[in-house]
Design an enzyme around this catalytic site. Structure first.
Site, mmCIF file in Angstrom:
data_model
loop_
_atom_site.group_PDB
_atom_site.id
_atom_site.type_symbol
_atom_site.label_atom_id
_atom_site.label_comp_id
_atom_site.label_asym_id
_atom_site.label_seq_id
_atom_site.Cartn_x
_atom_site.Cartn_y
_atom_site.Cartn_z
ATOM 1 N N GLY A 4 0.643 -1.080 -0.152
ATOM 2 C CA GLY A 4 -0.388 -0.356 0.168
ATOM 3 C C GLY A 4 1.025 1.389 -0.081
ATOM 4 N N SER A 28 5.321 -5.229 -2.025
ATOM 5 C CA SER A 28 5.843 -3.855 -2.156
ATOM 6 C C SER A 28 6.135 -3.340 -0.601
ATOM 7 C CB SER A 28 4.839 -3.605 -2.404
ATOM 8 O OG SER A 28 4.631 -2.054 -2.668
ATOM 9 N N MET A 29 5.598 -2.835 -0.060
ATOM 10 C CA MET A 29 6.108 -2.234 1.232
ATOM 11 C C MET A 29 5.642 -3.131 2.258
ATOM 12 S SD MET A 29 7.196 0.981 0.642
ATOM 13 C CE MET A 29 8.050 1.218 2.089
ATOM 14 N N HIS A 48 9.229 -4.212 -5.410
ATOM 15 C CA HIS A 48 9.180 -3.433 -6.188
ATOM 16 C C HIS A 48 9.365 -1.938 -6.305
ATOM 17 C CE1 HIS A 48 5.116 -2.636 -6.762
ATOM 18 N NE2 HIS A 48 5.250 -2.194 -5.426
ATOM 19 N N ASP A 89 8.129 -6.604 -10.781
ATOM 20 C CA ASP A 89 8.275 -6.644 -9.931
ATOM 21 C C ASP A 89 8.547 -8.143 -9.716
ATOM 22 O OD1 ASP A 89 5.802 -4.909 -9.513
ATOM 23 O OD2 ASP A 89 4.571 -5.897 -10.021
#
Length: 215
Positions: A79, A108-109, A133, A183
């Protein structure tokens, strides 16, 4: 069928009033009961609300008893960049160690948070996946000057996050930066080789209990 979050009986100590004989226990939500055991969950997209909830819980539990370790279970596609940084900073701010567990996906995060757990206490379970990423901006709109300023911030955040994974993996900056241009989905074993987690599978304590029972 039951609807909503299940409730469990919980004895909440009261210093002012002694519990009367036959008094019923207080019923609390399942997650409230788990929070009391230092079990935290990132099971949705990282929004301001989710990040504030996790940060608030970690700080409260730290104040309540800084000797008890905390356990953060992750199954999230990530997010907001700054929301993830807030949770990551809270993990490093609180006194007790914070275990991080990837149960399904940490993307991601969420992968950044997973990697930010206490050393030797970051685990990816079998068949889980970790995805890294480059962070992107959600604010590139409006006047040209604002777009340029926002791009400058994004590039700085990209460099900071890439440097974090460089420290964890021991790989050269250019290699990490190149990996994060797309990714990159990692198996638990690959995430361990990348330095995002320390081990794959169930915690050692559970293995020892199984061995003792002869499973």
């Amino acid at each position: 069928m039951p609807v909503g979050v299940p409730k469990l009986p919980c004895d909440i100590p009261d210093d002012d009033d002694e519990e009367e004989e036959g008094e019923e226990a207080t019923w609390v939500d399942l997650y409230d009961r788990l929070y009391r055991e230092r079990a935290l969950f990132l099971f949705k997209e990282l929004s301001a609300e989710t990040a504030n909830h996790l940060v608030g819980l970690m700080i409260f539990l730290n104040i309540d008893d800084s000797t008890q370790e905390q356990f953060l279970f992750i199954n999230s596609t990530g997010g907001g960049v700054m929301h993830g940084i807030a949770v990551h900073n809270a993990i490093n701010f609180v006194i007790p160690d914070v275990h991080t567990f990837c149960l399904g996906v940490a993307a991601s995060m969420a992968a950044f948070i997973l990697a930010g757990g206490s050393p030797t206490k970051r685990i990816a379970f079998p068949n889980a996946r970790v995805m890294i990423h480059q962070p992107t901006s959600t604010f590139i709109q409006g006047y040209l000057e604002e777009v340029i300023m926002d791009m400058d911030l994004v590039l700085k955040l990209r460099a900071e996050i890439a440097n974090f994974f460089v420290q964890k993996s021991g790989k050269p900056f250019w290699m990490v930066y190149e990996d994060m241009e797309r990714d990159a989905f990692l198996s638990p074993e690959e995430a361990k080789a990348y330095g995002i987690v320390d081990s794959v599978g169930v915690p050692e304590r559970k293995k020892k209990r199984k061995e003792q029972k002869g499973y």
